[in-house]
Design a protein around this motif. Structure first.
Motif, PDB file in Angstrom:
ATOM      1  N   TYR A  17      50.810  54.036   5.339  1.00  0.00           N
ATOM      2  CA  TYR A  17      50.933  52.685   4.791  1.00  0.00           C
ATOM      3  C   TYR A  17      50.075  52.546   3.549  1.00  0.00           C
ATOM      4  O   TYR A  17      49.309  53.436   3.198  1.00  0.00           O
ATOM      5  CB  TYR A  17      50.581  51.626   5.839  1.00  0.00           C
ATOM      6  N   ALA A  18      50.249  51.417   2.861  1.00  0.00           N
ATOM      7  CA  ALA A  18      49.510  51.139   1.633  1.00  0.00           C
ATOM      8  C   ALA A  18      48.599  49.942   1.841  1.00  0.00           C
ATOM      9  O   ALA A  18      48.914  49.041   2.629  1.00  0.00           O
ATOM     10  CB  ALA A  18      50.486  50.845   0.502  1.00  0.00           C
ATOM     11  N   GLN A  19      47.493  49.920   1.119  1.00  0.00           N
ATOM     12  CA  GLN A  19      46.619  48.752   1.148  1.00  0.00           C
ATOM     13  C   GLN A  19      47.286  47.568   0.461  1.00  0.00           C
ATOM     14  O   GLN A  19      47.066  46.418   0.830  1.00  0.00           O
ATOM     15  CB  GLN A  19      45.281  49.072   0.478  1.00  0.00           C
ATOM     16  N   GLY A  20      48.098  47.846  -0.517  1.00  0.00           N
ATOM     17  CA  GLY A  20      48.831  46.801  -1.223  1.00  0.00           C
ATOM     18  C   GLY A  20      50.069  47.368  -1.866  1.00  0.00           C
ATOM     19  O   GLY A  20      50.131  48.556  -2.188  1.00  0.00           O
ATOM     20  N   VAL A  21      51.072  46.522  -2.031  1.00  0.00           N
ATOM     21  CA  VAL A  21      52.289  46.897  -2.737  1.00  0.00           C
ATOM     22  C   VAL A  21      52.590  45.776  -3.724  1.00  0.00           C
ATOM     23  O   VAL A  21      52.814  44.635  -3.319  1.00  0.00           O
ATOM     24  CB  VAL A  21      53.490  47.082  -1.779  1.00  0.00           C
ATOM     25  N   GLU A  22      52.542  46.114  -5.007  1.00  0.00           N
ATOM     26  CA  GLU A  22      52.880  45.132  -6.037  1.00  0.00           C
ATOM     27  C   GLU A  22      54.349  45.311  -6.403  1.00  0.00           C
ATOM     28  O   GLU A  22      54.810  46.433  -6.618  1.00  0.00           O
ATOM     29  CB  GLU A  22      52.019  45.330  -7.280  1.00  0.00           C
ATOM     30  N   VAL A  23      55.074  44.200  -6.457  1.00  0.00           N
ATOM     31  CA  VAL A  23      56.493  44.228  -6.797  1.00  0.00           C
ATOM     32  C   VAL A  23      56.682  43.401  -8.067  1.00  0.00           C
ATOM     33  O   VAL A  23      56.245  42.258  -8.138  1.00  0.00           O
ATOM     34  CB  VAL A  23      57.354  43.650  -5.664  1.00  0.00           C
ATOM     35  N   SER A  24      57.328  44.006  -9.050  1.00  0.00           N
ATOM     36  CA  SER A  24      57.658  43.256 -10.255  1.00  0.00           C
ATOM     37  C   SER A  24      59.151  43.347 -10.513  1.00  0.00           C
ATOM     38  O   SER A  24      59.805  44.313 -10.114  1.00  0.00           O
ATOM     39  CB  SER A  24      56.869  43.789 -11.455  1.00  0.00           C
ATOM     40  N   HIS A  25      59.679  42.324 -11.102  1.00  0.00           N
ATOM     41  CA  HIS A  25      61.095  42.260 -11.465  1.00  0.00           C
ATOM     42  C   HIS A  25      62.024  42.284 -10.254  1.00  0.00           C
ATOM     43  O   HIS A  25      63.159  42.747 -10.354  1.00  0.00           O
ATOM     44  CB  HIS A  25      61.471  43.367 -12.454  1.00  0.00           C
ATOM     45  N   ALA A  26      61.572  41.794  -9.125  1.00  0.00           N
ATOM     46  CA  ALA A  26      62.441  41.694  -7.950  1.00  0.00           C
ATOM     47  C   ALA A  26      63.345  40.478  -8.107  1.00  0.00           C
ATOM     48  O   ALA A  26      62.944  39.465  -8.678  1.00  0.00           O
ATOM     49  CB  ALA A  26      61.611  41.562  -6.678  1.00  0.00           C
ATOM     50  N   THR A  27      64.553  40.585  -7.612  1.00  0.00           N
ATOM     51  CA  THR A  27      65.481  39.457  -7.697  1.00  0.00           C
ATOM     52  C   THR A  27      65.771  38.836  -6.340  1.00  0.00           C
ATOM     53  O   THR A  27      66.254  37.720  -6.273  1.00  0.00           O
ATOM     54  CB  THR A  27      66.807  39.884  -8.354  1.00  0.00           C
ATOM     55  N   HIS A  28      65.486  39.564  -5.258  1.00  0.00           N
ATOM     56  CA  HIS A  28      65.772  39.068  -3.917  1.00  0.00           C
ATOM     57  C   HIS A  28      64.648  39.467  -2.958  1.00  0.00           C
ATOM     58  O   HIS A  28      64.084  40.554  -3.090  1.00  0.00           O
ATOM     59  CB  HIS A  28      67.084  39.657  -3.378  1.00  0.00           C
ATOM     60  N   THR A  29      64.388  38.591  -1.990  1.00  0.00           N
ATOM     61  CA  THR A  29      63.406  38.872  -0.944  1.00  0.00           C
ATOM     62  C   THR A  29      64.033  38.533   0.395  1.00  0.00           C
ATOM     63  O   THR A  29      64.659  37.482   0.546  1.00  0.00           O
ATOM     64  CB  THR A  29      62.126  38.033  -1.136  1.00  0.00           C
ATOM     65  N   LEU A  30      63.864  39.422   1.365  1.00  0.00           N
ATOM     66  CA  LEU A  30      64.358  39.205   2.722  1.00  0.00           C
ATOM     67  C   LEU A  30      63.169  39.182   3.669  1.00  0.00           C
ATOM     68  O   LEU A  30      62.406  40.145   3.734  1.00  0.00           O
ATOM     69  CB  LEU A  30      65.314  40.339   3.125  1.00  0.00           C
ATOM     70  N   TYR A  31      62.997  38.080   4.389  1.00  0.00           N
ATOM     71  CA  TYR A  31      61.950  37.949   5.395  1.00  0.00           C
ATOM     72  C   TYR A  31      62.607  38.147   6.749  1.00  0.00           C
ATOM     73  O   TYR A  31      63.464  37.356   7.151  1.00  0.00           O
ATOM     74  CB  TYR A  31      61.303  36.559   5.318  1.00  0.00           C
ATOM     75  N   CYS A  32      62.234  39.200   7.444  1.00  0.00           N
ATOM     76  CA  CYS A  32      62.848  39.523   8.734  1.00  0.00           C
ATOM     77  C   CYS A  32      61.985  39.013   9.880  1.00  0.00           C
ATOM     78  O   CYS A  32      60.758  39.197   9.873  1.00  0.00           O
ATOM     79  CB  CYS A  32      63.015  41.035   8.894  1.00  0.00           C
ATOM     80  N   ALA A  33      62.625  38.408  10.847  1.00  0.00           N
ATOM     81  CA  ALA A  33      61.944  38.025  12.078  1.00  0.00           C
ATOM     82  C   ALA A  33      61.469  39.281  12.782  1.00  0.00           C
ATOM     83  O   ALA A  33      61.976  40.383  12.526  1.00  0.00           O
ATOM     84  CB  ALA A  33      62.896  37.241  12.981  1.00  0.00           C
ATOM     85  N   GLY A  34      60.516  39.127  13.677  1.00  0.00           N
ATOM     86  CA  GLY A  34      60.049  40.268  14.448  1.00  0.00           C
ATOM     87  C   GLY A  34      61.190  40.890  15.225  1.00  0.00           C
ATOM     88  O   GLY A  34      61.962  40.191  15.879  1.00  0.00           O
ATOM     89  N   GLN A  35      61.306  42.206  15.123  1.00  0.00           N
ATOM     90  CA  GLN A  35      62.347  42.944  15.842  1.00  0.00           C
ATOM     91  C   GLN A  35      61.693  43.715  16.984  1.00  0.00           C
ATOM     92  O   GLN A  35      60.679  44.370  16.798  1.00  0.00           O
ATOM     93  CB  GLN A  35      63.082  43.900  14.900  1.00  0.00           C
ATOM     94  N   ALA A  36      62.296  43.590  18.147  1.00  0.00           N
ATOM     95  CA  ALA A  36      61.769  44.224  19.351  1.00  0.00           C
ATOM     96  C   ALA A  36      62.863  45.062  19.998  1.00  0.00           C
ATOM     97  O   ALA A  36      63.969  45.178  19.474  1.00  0.00           O
ATOM     98  CB  ALA A  36      61.248  43.154  20.314  1.00  0.00           C
ATOM     99  N   ALA A  37      62.547  45.615  21.144  1.00  0.00           N
ATOM    100  CA  ALA A  37      63.496  46.451  21.888  1.00  0.00           C
ATOM    101  C   ALA A  37      64.466  45.551  22.656  1.00  0.00           C
ATOM    102  O   ALA A  37      64.370  45.392  23.867  1.00  0.00           O
ATOM    103  CB  ALA A  37      62.749  47.387  22.833  1.00  0.00           C
ATOM    104  N   MET A  38      65.395  44.969  21.915  1.00  0.00           N
ATOM    105  CA  MET A  38      66.400  44.076  22.491  1.00  0.00           C
ATOM    106  C   MET A  38      67.772  44.704  22.299  1.00  0.00           C
ATOM    107  O   MET A  38      68.048  45.288  21.249  1.00  0.00           O
ATOM    108  CB  MET A  38      66.369  42.713  21.788  1.00  0.00           C
ATOM    109  N   ASN A  39      68.639  44.555  23.307  1.00  0.00           N
ATOM    110  CA  ASN A  39      69.996  45.069  23.154  1.00  0.00           C
ATOM    111  C   ASN A  39      70.854  44.049  22.410  1.00  0.00           C
ATOM    112  O   ASN A  39      70.387  42.951  22.068  1.00  0.00           O
ATOM    113  CB  ASN A  39      70.592  45.480  24.506  1.00  0.00           C
ATOM    114  N   ALA A  40      72.106  44.388  22.161  1.00  0.00           N
ATOM    115  CA  ALA A  40      73.004  43.529  21.380  1.00  0.00           C
ATOM    116  C   ALA A  40      73.292  42.198  22.064  1.00  0.00           C
ATOM    117  O   ALA A  40      73.722  41.249  21.414  1.00  0.00           O
ATOM    118  CB  ALA A  40      74.307  44.271  21.093  1.00  0.00           C
ATOM    119  N   GLU A  41      73.035  42.104  23.372  1.00  0.00           N
ATOM    120  CA  GLU A  41      73.249  40.857  24.111  1.00  0.00           C
ATOM    121  C   GLU A  41      71.978  40.006  24.175  1.00  0.00           C
ATOM    122  O   GLU A  41      71.951  38.974  24.840  1.00  0.00           O
ATOM    123  CB  GLU A  41      73.746  41.151  25.531  1.00  0.00           C
TER     124      GLU A  41
END
Length: 130
Positions: A17-41
């Motif tokens: 992993y990184a201590q920091g990640v700088e992003v420049s010139h991004a056009t889109h951001t996706l915030y994902c909810a926590g993903q766990a060991a869940m099946n499709a149901e």
């Protein structure tokens, strides 16, 4: 979009992993909810830590792909686990998967007393940009 990894030290490199990640010139951001060991149901899958990490990452990649992102677009991963000891015992697969995808995110690991269902051992939350 351009990403720059900010690491004033070298010790985190072996942990994938990184201590920091700088992003420049991004056009889109996706915030994902926590993903766990869940099946499709929407039912928790009772598996060991390694199995739950694998399925949690699979589920994260499913969300990313549905939004036309990939693991390489992830700039932040937060891990919530009920056992840091068990998590680190299975962490090699996380590093392997992130490395294969060219993903070096800023990350936080937190031990919690419980997750949404008693069977769950880990939950992974992500932010992706492109």
């Amino acid at each position: 979009m351009q990403k720059s990894i900010i690491n004033p030290w070298k010790w985190q490199d072996q942990l994938g992993y990184a201590q920091g990640v700088e992003v420049s010139h991004a056009t889109h951001t996706l915030y994902c909810a926590g993903q766990a060991a869940m099946n499709a149901e929407g039912q928790p899958v009772d598996a060991d830590m390694a199995g739950q990490i694998s399925l949690s990452l699979d589920n994260l990649e499913t969300v990313l792909h549905r939004a036309n992102y990939a693991l390489e677009h992830v700039v932040r991963l937060n891990y919530y686990t009920t056992s840091i000891e068990q998590f680190f015992a299975a962490y090699g697969q996380v590093i392997a998967r992130l490395t294969a995808a060219g993903c070096v995110p800023a990350s936080t690991l937190t031990e919690v007393s419980a997750l949404a269902f008693p069977e769950l051992l880990v939950e992974i939350e992500a932010t992706a940009v492109k």
